[in-house]
Design a protein around this motif. Structure first.
Motif, short mmCIF file in Angstrom:
data_model
loop_
_atom_site.label_atom_id
_atom_site.label_comp_id
_atom_site.label_asym_id
_atom_site.label_seq_id
_atom_site.Cartn_x
_atom_site.Cartn_y
_atom_site.Cartn_z
N ASP A 30 0.66 -1.02 -0.04
CA ASP A 30 -0.02 0.09 -0.15
C ASP A 30 0.94 1.26 -0.14
OD1 ASP A 30 -1.80 1.93 0.43
OD2 ASP A 30 -2.94 0.90 1.94
N PRO A 31 1.36 1.61 -1.24
CA PRO A 31 2.22 2.80 -1.27
C PRO A 31 1.62 4.07 -0.45
CG PRO A 31 2.13 1.80 -3.33
CD PRO A 31 1.02 1.16 -2.24
N ALA A 32 0.46 4.25 -0.80
CA ALA A 32 -0.17 5.48 -0.12
C ALA A 32 -0.04 5.46 1.25
CB ALA A 32 -1.72 5.75 -0.71
N ALA A 33 -0.66 4.36 2.05
CA ALA A 33 -0.36 4.19 3.28
C ALA A 33 0.73 4.53 3.90
CB ALA A 33 -1.05 2.81 3.66
N THR A 34 1.83 3.93 3.24
CA THR A 34 3.24 3.89 3.52
C THR A 34 3.91 5.25 3.65
OG1 THR A 34 3.62 1.56 2.89
CG2 THR A 34 5.69 3.12 2.94
N LEU A 35 3.25 6.00 2.57
CA LEU A 35 3.74 7.38 2.55
C LEU A 35 3.31 8.51 3.34
CD1 LEU A 35 5.30 9.70 0.69
CD2 LEU A 35 3.63 9.48 -0.95
N GLN A 37 2.32 7.58 6.19
CA GLN A 37 2.87 7.06 7.67
C GLN A 37 4.05 7.71 7.90
OE1 GLN A 37 3.95 2.88 8.19
NE2 GLN A 37 3.11 2.99 10.24
N GLN A 38 5.02 7.77 6.81
CA GLN A 38 6.33 8.40 7.00
C GLN A 38 6.38 9.96 6.95
OE1 GLN A 38 9.70 6.83 4.64
NE2 GLN A 38 8.86 4.90 4.32
N PRO A 42 7.07 12.55 13.28
CA PRO A 42 7.44 14.08 13.97
C PRO A 42 8.64 14.78 13.23
CG PRO A 42 7.04 12.47 15.49
CD PRO A 42 7.09 11.55 14.47
N ASP A 43 9.83 13.90 12.94
CA ASP A 43 10.77 14.42 12.25
C ASP A 43 10.49 14.93 11.08
OD1 ASP A 43 10.70 11.74 11.33
OD2 ASP A 43 12.76 12.00 10.75
N ILE A 44 9.61 14.54 10.27
CA ILE A 44 9.20 15.10 9.07
C ILE A 44 8.08 16.33 8.95
CG2 ILE A 44 8.36 14.38 6.75
CD1 ILE A 44 11.08 13.59 6.97
N SER A 45 6.97 15.61 9.49
CA SER A 45 5.66 16.43 9.71
C SER A 45 5.94 17.97 10.32
CB SER A 45 4.51 15.65 10.47
OG SER A 45 4.92 15.62 11.62
N ASN A 46 6.98 17.82 11.47
CA ASN A 46 7.27 19.21 12.19
C ASN A 46 8.02 20.26 11.38
OD1 ASN A 46 6.09 17.98 14.44
ND2 ASN A 46 8.21 17.42 15.46
N ILE A 69 1.20 9.35 -5.53
CA ILE A 69 2.19 9.95 -4.61
C ILE A 69 2.17 11.22 -4.68
CG2 ILE A 69 4.68 10.52 -4.47
CD1 ILE A 69 5.27 7.70 -5.63
N ALA A 70 2.00 12.23 -5.70
CA ALA A 70 1.73 13.33 -5.68
C ALA A 70 0.50 13.93 -5.14
CB ALA A 70 1.86 14.27 -7.16
N ARG A 71 -0.89 13.37 -5.07
CA ARG A 71 -2.08 13.73 -4.57
C ARG A 71 -1.76 13.31 -2.99
NH1 ARG A 71 -5.10 9.89 -6.27
NH2 ARG A 71 -5.40 8.72 -4.22
N VAL A 72 -1.14 12.27 -2.65
CA VAL A 72 -0.95 12.20 -1.09
C VAL A 72 -0.10 13.16 -0.48
CG1 VAL A 72 0.04 10.47 0.52
CG2 VAL A 72 -1.34 9.57 -1.56
N VAL A 73 0.97 13.51 -1.21
CA VAL A 73 1.90 14.59 -0.44
C VAL A 73 1.04 16.03 -0.52
CG1 VAL A 73 3.65 16.07 -1.17
CG2 VAL A 73 3.76 13.53 -1.53
N ILE A 74 0.26 16.09 -1.56
CA ILE A 74 -0.44 17.36 -1.52
C ILE A 74 -1.38 17.43 -0.37
CG2 ILE A 74 -2.15 18.72 -2.77
CD1 ILE A 74 0.93 18.98 -3.63
N GLU A 75 -2.20 16.20 -0.41
CA GLU A 75 -3.27 15.95 0.84
C GLU A 75 -2.53 16.26 2.14
OE1 GLU A 75 -6.21 12.91 -1.70
OE2 GLU A 75 -4.69 12.42 -0.09
N GLU A 76 -1.32 15.58 2.43
CA GLU A 76 -0.88 15.70 3.74
C GLU A 76 -0.32 17.04 3.95
OE1 GLU A 76 -0.31 13.42 6.08
OE2 GLU A 76 -1.90 12.56 4.94
N ILE A 77 0.17 17.77 3.19
CA ILE A 77 0.62 19.32 3.15
C ILE A 77 -0.54 20.01 3.76
CG2 ILE A 77 1.53 21.26 2.04
CD1 ILE A 77 3.10 19.67 0.21
#
Length: 437
Positions: A30-35, A37-38, A42-46, A69-77
């Motif tokens: 599940d690439p989306a879930a793994t992405l 999660q990573q 905290p060391d990334i999201s912060n 991948i692009a969509r998941v990154v945008i959603e997380e941002i």
């Protein structure tokens, strides 16, 4: 009858046998879930703060699942309260024009609609510094004005040079985000110095620009994601080195070598930055890369993908091609890439035959194997998808003896249509079937 047809009309072609090659196939479930999660570590999201304007660099390589991948990154941002936008990070690709680069992203499935954010495409750059050798370090202007930058790329072997860091996050920072002028600067001293240049330029960019983190993927031999790794900006270069060894170990290859005549159905930028991967075909546009594959005596490329938009880089590695491919060449797109990379061999014109049959017959005639029963000929759909192939009858015993090859059909004559061209002979069906595994 033309003199070319007269010369080639009696050149016999061997019967071809369909085979399936097997490779190691570790795949991320599940690439989306793994992405997600990573990114949420905290060391990334912060590193992402509310209200930040964040540039997400997306390249022209046909990496697996790039729209997802692009969509998941945008959603997380957005989830973290920041404001994302995408910048094309592809050096001179897309004809070195803003609109052309946006079209390249669209052909890969990355649009404002699929990603959920604006795509701001520009060829404008700003200068961040100068290397000791006088080369300017240039940066996409739109990305340089953001509060944070995230880069996405597949880590893989480069088709024109070898080094501790090749294609990956470092290269997309140095060359992709340098746009045409930055890519041109990085290529000034040729591929002999490329491994050093991309690291030196990336170090300056990482120091002077607000890079947050990089998202690197490693693919298996079936062009699917084996690993996704989100790394802090300060760890990007070392992560590239580590992931490159994994990527090289995963690469597909031709299991039966050597080959007298290699037929490649399509070249394309989505398969390799060089159109055809040197590590597959055994030929390269430079002397700075060391492919493991043995070079064929003759190489034929029959067509070019629509996603290449006429960028025919790689055709110069072939001995013969077809008028069908030639008529699709966009010389501005191709030569912008050749002149920027300095690998002019890649853009040379092979012998142009009126159809597939004449191109293949020309290769057989000139490969200097007069006994057709001993001719070693192989046909692949492109230089990336190697699980399915066709081999000549002379290679049958060798194929049967290989534990990683399955014979999937009977020997048959190559089936040309009235125009003298081949169909896909099941390649498209095979790809759909393989995607189910």
């Amino acid at each position: 009858m033309s003199i070319v047809k007269e010369i080639l009309q009696n050149v016999a072609l061997p019967k071809m046998i369909p085979i399936r090659q097997r490779f190691s196939a570790v795949e991320l479930a599940d690439p989306a879930a793994t992405l997600r999660q990573q990114i949420r570590r905290p060391d990334i999201s912060n590193r992402i703060r509310k209200g930040m304007k964040i540039a997400v660099a997306v390249g022209s390589r046909g990496m697996a699942e790039i729209p997802l991948i692009a969509r998941v990154v945008i959603e997380e941002i957005r989830r973290l309260g920041a404001i994302p936008f995408i910048v094309p990070a592809m050096g001179s690709h897309g004809g070195a024009t803003a609109e052309g680069q946006k079209q390249v992203l669209a052909s890969l499935g990355v649009t404002e609609e699929t990603a959920g954010c604006p795509i701001i495409s520009s060829m404008d750059v700003v200068e961040l510094g100068v290397l000791d050798n006088g080369l300017a370090v240039l940066m996409d202007k739109q990305a340089s004005q953001a509060d944070g930058i995230i880069v996405i790329n597949r880590v893989k072997a480069h088709n024109a040079f070898s080094g501790p860091v090749e294609s990956g996050l470092t290269k997309i920072i140095a060359i992709g985000l340098g746009k045409q002028k930055g890519a041109d600067s990085c290529h000034t001293y040729g591929f002999n110095h490329m491994a050093d240049m991309i690291v030196a330029m990336t170090k300056i960019k990482l120091k002077r620009m607000p890079f947050l983190f990089g998202i690197g993927t490693v693919e298996n031999a079936y062009d699917r994601i084996a690993k996704i790794e989100v790394v802090p900006s300060e760890a990007i270069i070392e992560a590239d080195k580590r992931l490159l060894s994994e990527a090289k170990a995963n690469m597909p290859k031709l299991l039966l070598q050597p080959v007298d005549v290699l037929i490649v159905d399509q070249l394309g930028k989505e398969f390799s930055g060089g159109g055809m991967d040197s590590h597959t075909i055994g030929r390269a546009a430079t002397t700075c890369v060391f492919p493991a594959a043995l070079p064929p005596k003759r190489l034929v490329v029959l067509d070019i993908t629509n996603n290449s938009h006429g960028n025919a880089c790689g055709m110069g590695l072939a001995d013969l091609t077809t008028r069908r491919l030639f008529d699709k060449i966009n010389f501005d797109f191709t030569y912008a890439n050749n002149l920027t990379s300095t690998a002019t061999e890649s853009g040379r014109i092979p012998l142009i035959m009126d159809n597939d049959q004449l191109a293949i017959q020309g290769a057989v005639k000139t490969c200097n194997v007069p006994d057709i029963s001993k001719l070693r000929m192989m046909r692949i759909p492109n230089s990336l998808h190697l699980e399915r192939a066709f081999v000549s009858e002379s290679m049958l015993a060798e194929a049967q003896a290989c534990a990683d090859i399955t014979i999937v059909g009977q020997a048959a004559e190559m089936a040309f249509d009235e125009a003298g061209n081949l169909g896909d002979l099941g390649f498209n069906t095979w790809r759909a079937e393989d995607n189910e595994h």
